[in-house]
Design a protein around this motif. Structure first.
Motif, PDB file in Angstrom:
ATOM      1  N   ARG A 139       0.864  -1.181   0.000  1.00  0.00           N
ATOM      2  CA  ARG A 139       0.000   0.000   0.000  1.00  0.00           C
ATOM      3  C   ARG A 139       0.899   1.229   0.000  1.00  0.00           C
ATOM      4  O   ARG A 139       1.665   1.446   0.936  1.00  0.00           O
ATOM      5  CB  ARG A 139      -0.904   0.000   1.236  1.00  0.00           C
ATOM      6  CG  ARG A 139      -1.817  -1.227   1.302  1.00  0.00           C
ATOM      7  CD  ARG A 139      -2.714  -1.183   2.519  1.00  0.00           C
ATOM      8  NE  ARG A 139      -3.644  -2.314   2.520  1.00  0.00           N
ATOM      9  CZ  ARG A 139      -4.692  -2.428   3.326  1.00  0.00           C
ATOM     10  NH1 ARG A 139      -4.946  -1.456   4.209  1.00  0.00           N
ATOM     11  NH2 ARG A 139      -5.479  -3.474   3.263  1.00  0.00           N
ATOM     12  N   PHE A 149       1.751   5.190  -0.127  1.00  0.00           N
ATOM     13  CA  PHE A 149       1.226   6.488   0.297  1.00  0.00           C
ATOM     14  C   PHE A 149       2.040   7.604  -0.336  1.00  0.00           C
ATOM     15  O   PHE A 149       3.274   7.612  -0.287  1.00  0.00           O
ATOM     16  CB  PHE A 149       1.284   6.583   1.825  1.00  0.00           C
ATOM     17  CG  PHE A 149       0.726   7.867   2.380  1.00  0.00           C
ATOM     18  CD1 PHE A 149      -0.492   8.371   1.948  1.00  0.00           C
ATOM     19  CD2 PHE A 149       1.417   8.562   3.357  1.00  0.00           C
ATOM     20  CE1 PHE A 149      -1.009   9.552   2.471  1.00  0.00           C
ATOM     21  CE2 PHE A 149       0.909   9.736   3.899  1.00  0.00           C
ATOM     22  CZ  PHE A 149      -0.310  10.227   3.444  1.00  0.00           C
ATOM     23  N   THR A 158      -3.103   2.518  -3.908  1.00  0.00           N
ATOM     24  CA  THR A 158      -2.451   3.824  -3.907  1.00  0.00           C
ATOM     25  C   THR A 158      -3.235   4.776  -3.010  1.00  0.00           C
ATOM     26  O   THR A 158      -4.448   4.923  -3.143  1.00  0.00           O
ATOM     27  CB  THR A 158      -2.372   4.388  -5.328  1.00  0.00           C
ATOM     28  OG1 THR A 158      -3.650   4.299  -5.954  1.00  0.00           O
ATOM     29  CG2 THR A 158      -1.364   3.620  -6.157  1.00  0.00           C
ATOM     30  N   LEU A 159      -2.519   5.424  -2.097  1.00  0.00           N
ATOM     31  CA  LEU A 159      -3.130   6.266  -1.076  1.00  0.00           C
ATOM     32  C   LEU A 159      -2.706   7.710  -1.306  1.00  0.00           C
ATOM     33  O   LEU A 159      -1.563   8.087  -1.020  1.00  0.00           O
ATOM     34  CB  LEU A 159      -2.689   5.811   0.312  1.00  0.00           C
ATOM     35  CG  LEU A 159      -2.941   4.325   0.639  1.00  0.00           C
ATOM     36  CD1 LEU A 159      -2.261   3.949   1.951  1.00  0.00           C
ATOM     37  CD2 LEU A 159      -4.428   4.040   0.704  1.00  0.00           C
ATOM     38  N   ARG A 202      -1.978  13.704   7.494  1.00  0.00           N
ATOM     39  CA  ARG A 202      -1.340  12.720   6.619  1.00  0.00           C
ATOM     40  C   ARG A 202      -0.755  11.568   7.419  1.00  0.00           C
ATOM     41  O   ARG A 202      -0.836  10.403   7.011  1.00  0.00           O
ATOM     42  CB  ARG A 202      -0.253  13.403   5.792  1.00  0.00           C
ATOM     43  CG  ARG A 202      -0.808  14.336   4.726  1.00  0.00           C
ATOM     44  CD  ARG A 202       0.271  15.194   4.094  1.00  0.00           C
ATOM     45  NE  ARG A 202      -0.293  16.006   3.010  1.00  0.00           N
ATOM     46  CZ  ARG A 202       0.325  17.019   2.433  1.00  0.00           C
ATOM     47  NH1 ARG A 202       1.544  17.373   2.841  1.00  0.00           N
ATOM     48  NH2 ARG A 202      -0.248  17.689   1.451  1.00  0.00           N
ATOM     49  N   PHE A 220      -3.528   9.387   8.466  1.00  0.00           N
ATOM     50  CA  PHE A 220      -4.051   8.700   7.289  1.00  0.00           C
ATOM     51  C   PHE A 220      -3.210   7.475   6.949  1.00  0.00           C
ATOM     52  O   PHE A 220      -3.729   6.381   6.685  1.00  0.00           O
ATOM     53  CB  PHE A 220      -4.075   9.688   6.119  1.00  0.00           C
ATOM     54  CG  PHE A 220      -4.713   9.178   4.866  1.00  0.00           C
ATOM     55  CD1 PHE A 220      -6.077   9.260   4.668  1.00  0.00           C
ATOM     56  CD2 PHE A 220      -3.934   8.626   3.844  1.00  0.00           C
ATOM     57  CE1 PHE A 220      -6.665   8.802   3.495  1.00  0.00           C
ATOM     58  CE2 PHE A 220      -4.499   8.170   2.671  1.00  0.00           C
ATOM     59  CZ  PHE A 220      -5.874   8.259   2.497  1.00  0.00           C
ATOM     60  N   LEU A 221      -1.888   7.631   6.960  1.00  0.00           N
ATOM     61  CA  LEU A 221      -1.038   6.493   6.608  1.00  0.00           C
ATOM     62  C   LEU A 221      -1.126   5.385   7.654  1.00  0.00           C
ATOM     63  O   LEU A 221      -1.053   4.200   7.327  1.00  0.00           O
ATOM     64  CB  LEU A 221       0.408   6.932   6.374  1.00  0.00           C
ATOM     65  CG  LEU A 221       1.373   7.176   7.545  1.00  0.00           C
ATOM     66  CD1 LEU A 221       2.076   5.884   7.951  1.00  0.00           C
ATOM     67  CD2 LEU A 221       2.432   8.199   7.149  1.00  0.00           C
ATOM     68  N   HIS A 250      -4.625   3.544   7.242  1.00  0.00           N
ATOM     69  CA  HIS A 250      -4.706   2.684   6.060  1.00  0.00           C
ATOM     70  C   HIS A 250      -3.550   1.696   5.964  1.00  0.00           C
ATOM     71  O   HIS A 250      -3.412   0.998   4.953  1.00  0.00           O
ATOM     72  CB  HIS A 250      -4.778   3.543   4.800  1.00  0.00           C
ATOM     73  CG  HIS A 250      -6.044   4.347   4.708  1.00  0.00           C
ATOM     74  ND1 HIS A 250      -7.233   3.820   4.270  1.00  0.00           N
ATOM     75  CD2 HIS A 250      -6.309   5.638   5.034  1.00  0.00           C
ATOM     76  CE1 HIS A 250      -8.169   4.752   4.302  1.00  0.00           C
ATOM     77  NE2 HIS A 250      -7.639   5.861   4.780  1.00  0.00           N
ATOM     78  N   ALA A 304      -0.312   1.877   5.500  1.00  0.00           N
ATOM     79  CA  ALA A 304       0.600   2.013   4.360  1.00  0.00           C
ATOM     80  C   ALA A 304       1.885   1.247   4.639  1.00  0.00           C
ATOM     81  O   ALA A 304       2.408   1.247   5.750  1.00  0.00           O
ATOM     82  CB  ALA A 304       0.913   3.485   4.114  1.00  0.00           C
TER      83      ALA A 304
END
Length: 434
Positions: A129, A131, A156-157, A167, A170-171, A174, A176
């Protein structure tokens, strides 16, 4: 791509593609039709590295002049205007104004294929994944990486339009496994994470792909990023004008393989233009073989590299650039009889983990240039001690004295894209005063 093939066979394929490129480009491409107008036909029948040197270099100044004379895109276009579907542009730090670059779908596909090779070199897989923690704007590199990652099946993030703290959350949310960023922004993310009490070392991130600056191959910068993230750094080199050129393999850090199935790389003396011996510093000259819609043939990049003379443990025989990009021909700093690249200064400053950011100021107001360095410590109380330590290290390693001063935390600018840490007074082309 046959990365483990005999290098002679690789060269044969390179020059077969180059001959096809030349037949496609001349006379359809106005820029190269004019450039090669006085060459005999035999000069375009390129079969060996010696034959290649009969073709003239292409320079950024030529391209800038062509676009100024034929706005907005110049004449380095092999196809009719309606054939192009992508527009990107350079940062403009060298010529003072950005170069605009168009791609046909076929040329764009070639660039994505190069990034798929990059992923293979780094041993990234469709389960990863990836980022991308910033907005791309018109710069080419991260657009190609993003689309190629999606094409091979990676999640893809996108992280554009968010503040840095968001950010980071977010990573983590998800999970990443890969982060693509400039070395500067990878460090900035780590600094903000530390300030916010976010433990990046326990995240799912296993690889940091850095590009846009030479910091990924500067040992101190690389170590700082890898320690903060507990992840492997992979350095990548490319330019908007030529595309993704070289990438570090998983087996051998601190160097990058040129994607020789898609590029011909030469290393020349910046002053004479003549080839230098392997293991000697020189300017990288690149020919992209698959970007027929907007090609560059023998393009002087201005980047200083050195070809590794040792075989790579990964088994690939593609040309390897030891230590990545070492500097730029137009970035050389001349100070009181000393010549030094900014990357050499960064290598010294990054030895000090207490330095969060730095800036180099070249004062050219007098008959001789003076250099001073501003360092921003994590703790203001450590400023004087840190400045003295950096000054001693510069003297001991680079063999000249520089005035080093500490500035308060948070004073120096942060960058998401290409960092500009060298300031010249009075300001000159290619420099930036925040």
């Amino acid at each position: 791509m046959q990365a483990h093939a005999d290098h002679g066979a690789v060269q044969q394929r390179q020059f077969a593609r180059l001959r096809q490129l030349l037949s496609d480009v001349v006379p359809a491409n106005g820029f190269y039709a004019r450039k090669y107008a006085d060459l005999p036909p035999v000069a375009l029948d390129v079969r060996t590295p010696t034959d290649l040197t009969c073709l003239p270099f292409t320079t950024k100044a030529e391209l800038a002049a062509d676009q100024a004379d034929h706005p907005p895109y110049g004449t380095n276009l092999t196809n009719p205007p309606e054939s192009y579907s992508r527009l990107h542009q350079t940062s403009g730090t060298t010529t003072g104004r950005p170069l605009r670059w168009l791609d046909t779908p076929a040329s764009w596909n070639c660039l994505l294929t190069c990034w798929e090779t990059n992923f293979s070199l780094m041993k990234l897989a469709r389960e990863d994944r990836v980022f991308f923690p910033f907005s791309f704007g018109p710069f080419l590199g991260f657009w190609t990486a993003f689309e190629a990652a999606s094409r091979v099946g990676m999640l893809t993030l996108p992280g554009g339009g968010m503040p840095t703290t968001a950010r980071l959350r977010f990573l983590l949310d998800h999970e990443a496994t890969v982060v693509c960023a400039t070395p500067t922004y990878a460090q900035h993310l780590a600094e903000v994470a530390a300030d916010e009490g976010i433990d990046l070392t326990s995240s799912s991130v296993r690889a940091i792909v850095v590009a846009g600056e030479p910091g990924g191959s500067v040992p101190g910068t690389r170590e700082r990023i890898e320690t903060a993230w507990c992840a492997r750094v992979f350095d990548h080199y490319g330019m908007t004008e030529v595309g993704p050129v070289a990438t570090e393999c998983a087996e051998n850090p601190d160097g990058m393989h040129v994607l020789e199935e898609d590029y011909i790389a030469e290393v020349v003396d910046p002053a004479t233009g003549q080839p230098v011996a392997p293991g000697t510093d020189g300017e990288l000259v690149v020919t992209n073989l698959g970007r027929t819609g907007s090609p560059l043939i023998r393009y002087r990049t201005g980047d200083i590299v050195r070809v590794d003379t040792e075989p790579c443990p990964c088994g690939r025989i593609w040309t390897r650039l030891a230590g990545g990009v070492r500097g730029r021909t137009d970035d050389m700093i001349h100070v009181r009889g000393n010549n030094v690249y900014p990357t050499a200064i960064e290598a010294v400053v990054r030895r000090f983990p207490e330095v969060r950011e730095f800036r180099v100021i070249i004062d050219q107001t007098g008959p001789l240039s003076d250099l001073r360095i501003e360092v921003e410590p994590a703790d203001a109380a450590d400023g004087p001690r840190t400045a003295d330590a950096v000054a001693r290290a510069v003297r001991d390693v680079l063999l000249f004295r520089a005035a080093v001063t500490a500035v308060p935390p948070g004073t120096l600018p942060r960058f998401e894209m290409k960092a500009r840490r060298v300031v010249r007074t009075p300001g000159e082309r290619g420099t930036s005063v925040p």
